[in-house]
Design a protein around this motif. Structure first.
Motif, PDB file in Angstrom:
ATOM      1  N   ILE A   1       0.863  -1.198   0.000  1.00 17.64           N
ATOM      2  CA  ILE A   1       0.000   0.000   0.000  1.00 17.64           C
ATOM      3  C   ILE A   1       0.895   1.242   0.000  1.00 17.64           C
ATOM      4  O   ILE A   1       1.817   1.361   0.812  1.00 17.64           O
TER       5      ILE A   1
ATOM      6  N   GLN B   1      -3.611   0.859   6.517  1.00 20.27           N
ATOM      7  CA  GLN B   1      -4.531   0.581   5.397  1.00 20.27           C
ATOM      8  C   GLN B   1      -5.431   1.767   5.053  1.00 20.27           C
ATOM      9  O   GLN B   1      -6.064   1.799   4.002  1.00 20.27           O
TER      10      GLN B   1
ATOM     11  N   TYR C   1     -10.888  -1.572   4.514  1.00 23.46           N
ATOM     12  CA  TYR C   1     -10.777  -1.318   3.067  1.00 23.46           C
ATOM     13  C   TYR C   1     -10.481  -2.615   2.311  1.00 23.46           C
ATOM     14  O   TYR C   1      -9.318  -3.029   2.255  1.00 23.46           O
TER      15      TYR C   1
ATOM     16  N   ARG D   1      -9.344  -5.159  -0.377  1.00 23.92           N
ATOM     17  CA  ARG D   1      -8.396  -5.088  -1.493  1.00 23.92           C
ATOM     18  C   ARG D   1      -8.154  -6.505  -2.017  1.00 23.92           C
ATOM     19  O   ARG D   1      -8.263  -7.481  -1.264  1.00 23.92           O
TER      20      ARG D   1
ATOM     21  N   ILE E   1      -1.501  -4.793  -5.900  1.00 28.78           N
ATOM     22  CA  ILE E   1      -2.925  -4.585  -5.604  1.00 28.78           C
ATOM     23  C   ILE E   1      -3.662  -4.373  -6.928  1.00 28.78           C
ATOM     24  O   ILE E   1      -3.366  -3.437  -7.668  1.00 28.78           O
TER      25      ILE E   1
ATOM     26  N   ARG F   1      -7.232  -4.590  -7.184  1.00 27.50           N
ATOM     27  CA  ARG F   1      -8.503  -3.875  -6.955  1.00 27.50           C
ATOM     28  C   ARG F   1      -8.501  -3.384  -5.525  1.00 27.50           C
ATOM     29  O   ARG F   1      -7.954  -4.010  -4.633  1.00 27.50           O
ATOM     30  N   GLU F   2      -9.160  -2.249  -5.311  1.00 26.05           N
ATOM     31  CA  GLU F   2      -9.304  -1.806  -3.921  1.00 26.05           C
ATOM     32  C   GLU F   2     -10.542  -0.947  -3.764  1.00 26.05           C
ATOM     33  O   GLU F   2     -10.983  -0.294  -4.713  1.00 26.05           O
TER      34      GLU F   2
END
Ligand code: ACM
Length: 388
Positions: free
Chosen positions: A264, A328, A343, A345, A357, A359-360
Motif C-alpha cells: 500500500i 490501510q 478497506y 483489497r 494490488i 482492486r481496492e
C-alpha cells in the motif's frame, strides 16, 4: 489540604499470540505489531504518563493453551484487556473466559463472521470485507466452478460455506469439491488432492488452509505443473508471511483478498514499515494480521486516555465509534457490532514476494458479520480497478 498523587504505576496488558507451533509465523508478526504499537505509546510518554507493560505468553498454536493462558492473564496477572488469537478455534477458546470475568479481548484476525460478544473487539475482516470481494473478482475473471480446500477446523468450514454460497449466485457455477487437511499437513497430503483437481478442472481453487501447511499446498500446486493464469488459488489467509515461507516463485500469480498489503502506497504505511524494520529488522514480515494487531493497540490507548482506566464498562464507550489512521487507511470501530470498518483489497502475489494490488475499495466498508446483505453485485460499485 488533600493532595492527590497521580498513579504512575505501569498499565499491565495481556498479549497472547503463538510464538511456536503451526501458526507461529503469523503469530510472531502479530506479537511484533502489538509490541511496536506499545513501544510507540511508551516513547510518546505512555498513557497519561504511565508506561504500558505487556505480559506476553506463547499460546503455542493450541486452543487449550490459549484458554489456560487467558485465565492466567486475568486471574494471576490481573489484566483487564488481552490482545491476541489467530485461529478461530483459539478465539472460541478465549471468549468464554473473557466473558466469565467480564474482561476485554481485542482480536486482530480475519475470521468467518457470525459472532458477537460484548467482550470482544474484532479488528480483522468479516466475510463481507474479503470473501464477497474475492467471490466477485474470481467469478468475473476466471469463472464460478470452485474447488474448496481448507485446514480442519472451524474457520475453513465456515469460510468455505460462505464462499460456496457466494459463488453459487453466479451462473454456470459449481462447488466441485470440499476437502480438509490436518493443520500439520505436509506436501504429500496435497498430492492426492492435486490429482483430483486435475480431474475436476475447476476455474479456481479457494484455499482456507492456514499456517505452515499453506506453503505445502502452493508447492504441491506448482509441482503438479498447474498455471495460476488459468486456475489460480484464491485465499483470505495467504499473506506476505506465508509467501516468504513458500518462496515468491511458488506464490506468484495467486490471489489474496485482504484490507492490508505491505505494498500500500501511503505515507502512514511507509513510515510504519520503517519503524518496524528499525525495531525488528527483517525478522518481521508485515501482513494483514500484523497491521490489525498494530492499529488495535493504538485504538485501545486512545480510548484509555479518555476513560482513565481499562475496566470494560468505562473504556468500551470510548472504543466504540473511535477512529484511527491505520496503514490501510482510516479505520473505525462500528458501535453496533464491535467489528471494524476496513478497506477491501485484492492482491496478486508477484515475483518480489509482495502483492500487486489489482482492486481496492474507494472507501471503507462497514462490517456486516452476519452477511445480512451479500449479493455479489452490491460490492462492485465500491471497487475500482487499478491494474488487471
Ligand atoms: C482464522 O482462523 N480466523 C484465520
Amino acid at each position: 489540604m488533600v493532595t492527590t498523587v497521580a498513579n504512575k504505576d505501569p498499565i499491565r496488558v495481556g498479549v497472547l499470540f503463538s510464538e511456536t507451533g503451526v501458526t507461529s509465523t503469523i503469530g510472531r508478526s502479530q506479537l511484533q505489531g502489538t509490541l511496536l504499537a506499545i513501544e510507540e505509546v511508551n516513547e510518546a510518554g505512555g498513557i497519561d504518563g504511565r508506561e504500558v507493560s505487556p505480559v506476553v505468553y506463547d499460546a503455542k498454536s493450541d486452543p487449550a493453551v490459549y484458554a489456560a493462558m487467558a485465565e492466567r492473564l486475568i486471574s494471576h496477572d490481573r489484566v483487564n484487556v488481552i490482545f491476541g488469537c489467530y485461529m478461530s478455534s483459539s478465539r472460541k477458546a478465549v471468549v468464554p473466559i473473557v466473558e466469565k470475568w467480564n474482561k476485554l479481548l481485542f482480536y486482530p484476525t480475519l475470521y468467518e463472521g457470525f459472532e458477537f460478544s460484548n467482550n470482544l473487539i474484532y479488528t480483522g475482516a468479516a466475510p463481507n470485507q474479503n470473501s464477497v470481494q474475492m467471490a466477485e473478482f474470481m467469478t468475473s475473471n476466471f469463472g464460478a466452478r470452485v474447488y474448496l480446500i481448507g485446514s480442519n477446523y472451524i474457520y475453513p468450514y465456515e469460510s468455505n460455506r460462505i464462499m460456496g454460497e457466494l459463488v453459487l449466485q453466479h451462473k454456470d457455477s459449481a462447488r466441485l469439491a470440499e476437502r480438509y487437511v490436518p493443520l500439520q499437513a505436509q506436501d504429500t497430503e496435497f498430492r492426492d488432492i492435486m490429482k483430483d483437481i486435475r480431474e475436476k478442472s475447476p476455474d479456481f481453487i479457494f484455499s482456507t488452509v492456514v499456517g505452515d501447511s499453506t506453503a505445502s499446498l502452493y508447492r504441491a500446486y506448482a509441482d503438479a505443473g498447474f498455471d495460476p493464469k488459468k486456475m489460480p488459488i484464491a485465499s483470505l489467509t495467504t499473506s506476505e508471511a506465508e509467501v516468504r515461507q513458500m518462496g515468491a516463485d511458488v506464490a506468484t500469480g495467486h490471489f489474496t483478498s485482504a484490507p492490508y498489503f505491505q505494498s500500500i502506497e501511503s505515507e502512514v504505511n511507509r513510515r510504519c514499515l520503517e519503524r518496524l524494520r528499525q525495531r525488528f529488522g527483517e525478522d518481521c514480515v508485515p501482513n494483514l494480521c500484523w497491521e490489525s494487531a498494530y492499529f488495535q493497540f493504538h485504538i485501545y490507548a486512545n480510548a484509555y486516555r479518555l476513560s482513565g482506566n481499562d475496566n470494560i464498562g468505562e473504556i468500551m464507550p470510548h472504543i466504540l465509534g473511535s477512529e484511527y489512521d491505520a496503514p490501510q487507511g482510516r479505520v473505525r470501530i462500528d458501535p453496533s457490532n464491535h467489528h471494524t470498518c476496513l478497506y477491501p483489497r485484492i492482491g496478486r502475489a508477484n515475483s518480489r514476494g509482495q502483492f500487486t494490488i489489482v482492486r481496492e475499495a474507494t472507501r471503507s466498508v462497514h462490517p456486516d458479520p452476519y452477511l445480512v446483505t451479500h449479493s455479489l453485485g452490491d460490492w462492485t460499485a465500491s471497487l475500482s480497478m487499478i491494474e488487471s
